[in-house]
Design a protein around this motif. Structure first.
Motif, PDB file in Angstrom:
ATOM      1  N   LEU A 163       0.816  -1.209   0.000  1.00 27.17           N
ATOM      2  CA  LEU A 163       0.000   0.000   0.000  1.00 27.17           C
ATOM      3  C   LEU A 163       0.851   1.262   0.000  1.00 27.17           C
ATOM      4  CD1 LEU A 163      -2.432  -1.891   0.562  1.00 27.17           C
ATOM      5  CD2 LEU A 163      -3.266  -0.151   2.136  1.00 27.17           C
ATOM      6  N   GLU A 164       2.005   1.199   0.641  1.00 26.11           N
ATOM      7  CA  GLU A 164       2.885   2.362   0.679  1.00 26.11           C
ATOM      8  C   GLU A 164       3.531   2.628  -0.680  1.00 26.11           C
ATOM      9  OE1 GLU A 164       4.326   2.443   5.360  1.00 26.11           O
ATOM     10  OE2 GLU A 164       5.622   1.515   3.853  1.00 26.11           O
ATOM     11  N   ASN A 165       3.441   1.662  -1.586  1.00 24.72           N
ATOM     12  CA  ASN A 165       4.118   1.794  -2.876  1.00 24.72           C
ATOM     13  C   ASN A 165       3.144   1.557  -4.035  1.00 24.72           C
ATOM     14  OD1 ASN A 165       6.394   2.244  -4.524  1.00 24.72           O
ATOM     15  ND2 ASN A 165       6.811   0.049  -4.678  1.00 24.72           N
ATOM     16  N   ILE A 166       1.921   2.050  -3.876  1.00 22.10           N
ATOM     17  CA  ILE A 166       0.917   1.895  -4.931  1.00 22.10           C
ATOM     18  C   ILE A 166       1.421   2.552  -6.217  1.00 22.10           C
ATOM     19  CG2 ILE A 166      -1.362   2.651  -5.702  1.00 22.10           C
ATOM     20  CD1 ILE A 166      -1.473   0.298  -3.840  1.00 22.10           C
ATOM     21  N   GLY A 167       1.305   1.831  -7.307  1.00 23.54           N
ATOM     22  CA  GLY A 167       1.782   2.332  -8.591  1.00 23.54           C
ATOM     23  C   GLY A 167       3.189   1.890  -8.914  1.00 23.54           C
ATOM     24  N   GLY A 168       3.883   1.362  -7.919  1.00 18.98           N
ATOM     25  CA  GLY A 168       5.240   0.879  -8.133  1.00 18.98           C
ATOM     26  C   GLY A 168       5.348  -0.592  -7.764  1.00 18.98           C
ATOM     27  N   GLY A 181      11.239 -12.348 -10.190  1.00 17.19           N
ATOM     28  CA  GLY A 181      12.600 -11.889 -10.005  1.00 17.19           C
ATOM     29  C   GLY A 181      12.712 -10.473  -9.491  1.00 17.19           C
ATOM     30  N   VAL A 182      11.574  -9.784  -9.344  1.00 14.15           N
ATOM     31  CA  VAL A 182      11.599  -8.379  -8.935  1.00 14.15           C
ATOM     32  C   VAL A 182      10.777  -8.162  -7.667  1.00 14.15           C
ATOM     33  CG1 VAL A 182      11.153  -5.993  -9.617  1.00 14.15           C
ATOM     34  CG2 VAL A 182      11.868  -7.667 -11.335  1.00 14.15           C
ATOM     35  N   GLY A 183       9.441  -8.378  -7.757  1.00 14.66           N
ATOM     36  CA  GLY A 183       8.599  -8.124  -6.596  1.00 14.66           C
ATOM     37  C   GLY A 183       7.130  -8.153  -6.943  1.00 14.66           C
ATOM     38  N   TYR A 184       6.342  -7.320  -6.260  1.00 11.89           N
ATOM     39  CA  TYR A 184       4.888  -7.340  -6.409  1.00 11.89           C
ATOM     40  C   TYR A 184       4.322  -5.924  -6.399  1.00 11.89           C
ATOM     41  CZ  TYR A 184       5.569 -12.168  -4.841  1.00 11.89           C
ATOM     42  OH  TYR A 184       5.997 -13.464  -4.705  1.00 11.89           O
ATOM     43  N   THR A 185       3.120  -5.809  -6.986  1.00 12.13           N
ATOM     44  CA  THR A 185       2.382  -4.556  -6.893  1.00 12.13           C
ATOM     45  C   THR A 185       0.915  -4.864  -6.609  1.00 12.13           C
ATOM     46  OG1 THR A 185       1.972  -2.430  -7.983  1.00 12.13           O
ATOM     47  CG2 THR A 185       1.791  -4.392  -9.342  1.00 12.13           C
ATOM     48  N   LEU A 186       0.249  -3.966  -5.902  1.00 15.89           N
ATOM     49  CA  LEU A 186      -1.163  -4.147  -5.554  1.00 15.89           C
ATOM     50  C   LEU A 186      -2.019  -3.302  -6.485  1.00 15.89           C
ATOM     51  CD1 LEU A 186      -3.252  -5.326  -3.473  1.00 15.89           C
ATOM     52  CD2 LEU A 186      -2.999  -3.164  -2.230  1.00 15.89           C
ATOM     53  N   ARG A 187      -3.082  -3.903  -7.007  1.00 12.46           N
ATOM     54  CA  ARG A 187      -3.987  -3.195  -7.898  1.00 12.46           C
ATOM     55  C   ARG A 187      -5.434  -3.409  -7.488  1.00 12.46           C
ATOM     56  NH1 ARG A 187      -1.552  -4.760 -13.878  1.00 12.46           N
ATOM     57  NH2 ARG A 187       0.460  -3.693 -13.665  1.00 12.46           N
ATOM     58  N   TYR A 188      -6.232  -2.405  -7.763  1.00  6.80           N
ATOM     59  CA  TYR A 188      -7.675  -2.501  -7.574  1.00  6.80           C
ATOM     60  C   TYR A 188      -8.264  -2.818  -8.936  1.00  6.80           C
ATOM     61  CZ  TYR A 188     -12.411  -1.302  -6.041  1.00  6.80           C
ATOM     62  OH  TYR A 188     -13.729  -1.333  -5.711  1.00  6.80           O
ATOM     63  N   GLU A 189      -8.929  -3.994  -9.052  1.00 10.70           N
ATOM     64  CA  GLU A 189      -9.318  -4.489 -10.361  1.00 10.70           C
ATOM     65  C   GLU A 189     -10.760  -4.204 -10.744  1.00 10.70           C
ATOM     66  OE1 GLU A 189      -7.355  -5.766 -12.506  1.00 10.70           O
ATOM     67  OE2 GLU A 189      -5.552  -5.982 -11.291  1.00 10.70           O
ATOM     68  N   LYS A 190     -11.663  -4.076  -9.750  1.00 10.43           N
ATOM     69  CA  LYS A 190     -13.060  -3.906 -10.103  1.00 10.43           C
ATOM     70  C   LYS A 190     -13.779  -3.065  -9.068  1.00 10.43           C
ATOM     71  CE  LYS A 190     -14.169  -8.389  -7.966  1.00 10.43           C
ATOM     72  NZ  LYS A 190     -14.705  -9.719  -8.184  1.00 10.43           N
ATOM     73  N   SER A 191     -14.915  -2.511  -9.430  1.00  9.66           N
ATOM     74  CA  SER A 191     -15.643  -1.623  -8.552  1.00  9.66           C
ATOM     75  C   SER A 191     -16.672  -2.352  -7.707  1.00  9.66           C
ATOM     76  CB  SER A 191     -16.349  -0.533  -9.361  1.00  9.66           C
ATOM     77  OG  SER A 191     -17.224  -1.110 -10.311  1.00  9.66           O
ATOM     78  N   ALA A 192     -17.108  -3.529  -8.137  1.00 11.95           N
ATOM     79  CA  ALA A 192     -18.121  -4.265  -7.382  1.00 11.95           C
ATOM     80  C   ALA A 192     -17.469  -5.422  -6.663  1.00 11.95           C
ATOM     81  CB  ALA A 192     -19.199  -4.780  -8.346  1.00 11.95           C
ATOM     82  N   GLU A 193     -17.352  -5.317  -5.332  1.00 16.78           N
ATOM     83  CA  GLU A 193     -16.707  -6.358  -4.555  1.00 16.78           C
ATOM     84  C   GLU A 193     -17.738  -7.372  -4.083  1.00 16.78           C
ATOM     85  OE1 GLU A 193     -16.841  -3.210  -3.500  1.00 16.78           O
ATOM     86  OE2 GLU A 193     -14.916  -2.404  -4.179  1.00 16.78           O
ATOM     87  N   SER A 194     -17.292  -8.602  -3.968  1.00 10.15           N
ATOM     88  CA  SER A 194     -18.130  -9.622  -3.324  1.00 10.15           C
ATOM     89  C   SER A 194     -17.684  -9.737  -1.889  1.00 10.15           C
ATOM     90  CB  SER A 194     -17.965 -10.968  -4.035  1.00 10.15           C
ATOM     91  OG  SER A 194     -16.616 -11.378  -4.016  1.00 10.15           O
ATOM     92  N   VAL A 195     -18.631  -9.828  -0.967  1.00 16.83           N
ATOM     93  CA  VAL A 195     -18.285  -9.870   0.448  1.00 16.83           C
ATOM     94  C   VAL A 195     -18.901 -11.116   1.095  1.00 16.83           C
ATOM     95  CG1 VAL A 195     -18.053  -7.405   0.691  1.00 16.83           C
ATOM     96  CG2 VAL A 195     -20.283  -8.426   1.002  1.00 16.83           C
TER      97      VAL A 195
END
Length: 226
Positions: A161-166, A212-226
């Motif tokens: 979360l601290e590195n969103i977009g990277g 070989g590098v790392g990970y990034t977090l993305r928000y994929e959709k607007s309708a979440e299932s809960v």
């Protein structure tokens, strides 16, 4: 939250580290200047709690090194002396506590220093879309609902979360979420990320792998299932 505790007295180091664990913080303990420097070279810390007397060594030798890394430091000592306090503060210490002290006072001093130095408060949350984390209590909420995750997965998520977009590197995750590199492995990281990804996908988030590098977090959709 990750704390470096530099304390050579086991009878004091153990209860302090347990105190930090009780509020959801990770604590690495060093018993000497050299072991502290070794940890600083391999890991990332939010604050250092530094005993002024480490056997024949003076803990104050570590203050300039911590300053260079922009790590705030609180000095612990049995010396209730104004001149010594002034010396440490002038060297770059952010606070000075005299032993004995109460656990509540230590936690409050830490929160005060972080609020002043890094703008971190007890109520600070890290947010991305409808996902938020309180790094002090290590709680995760999505749409206001608590999501229960293992502590290490919460720490991984904080860095993402601290590195969103990277892309957050393996080394960054190892240095923050593991006590030492000896305990870390790429297989363990992949397992935690895999399990975390399964939970987050239920709420519209995904963790993208860059081999070989790392990970990034993305928000994929607007309708979440809960």
């Amino acid at each position: 939250m990750k704390v470096l505790l530099v304390e050579d007295e086991v009878d004091l180091a153990i209860p302090i580290s347990k105190l930090f664990s009780s509020v959801g913080w990770d604590c690495a303990v060093a018993k000497s200047i050299n072991s502290a420097i070794d940890l600083l070279e391999r890991e990332t810390f939010d604050i250092c709690i530094l005993d002024l007397f480490l056997g024949k060594e003076s803990g104050s030798m570590l203050i300039p090194i911590l300053n260079e890394r922009n790590i705030p430091v609180i000095v612990l000592t049995v010396v209730d002396d104004v001149s010594e306090k002034v010396r440490c503060l002038r060297m770059g210490a952010d606070d000075y506590m005299v032993k004995p002290f109460s656990p509540e006072e230590l936690l409050t001093r830490i929160e005060t220093v972080l609020r002043r130095v890094k703008g971190i408060t007890k109520n600070r949350t890290i947010k991305y879309e409808n996902l938020e984390i309180d790094p002090f209590s290590m709680t995760v909420r999505i749409n206001g609902h608590a999501i229960f995750l293992p502590k290490k997965q919460v720490m991984i998520l904080i860095k993402l979360l601290e590195n969103i977009g990277g892309v957050t590197s393996y080394n960054t995750l190892f240095s923050y979420a593991w006590v030492s590199y000896e305990d870390a492995s790429i297989d363990a990281l992949r397992t935690h990320v895999h399990n975390l990804r399964k939970v987050l996908r239920n709420y519209g988030f995904d963790i993208i792998s860059y081999p070989g590098v790392g990970y990034t977090l993305r928000y994929e959709k607007s309708a979440e299932s809960v």
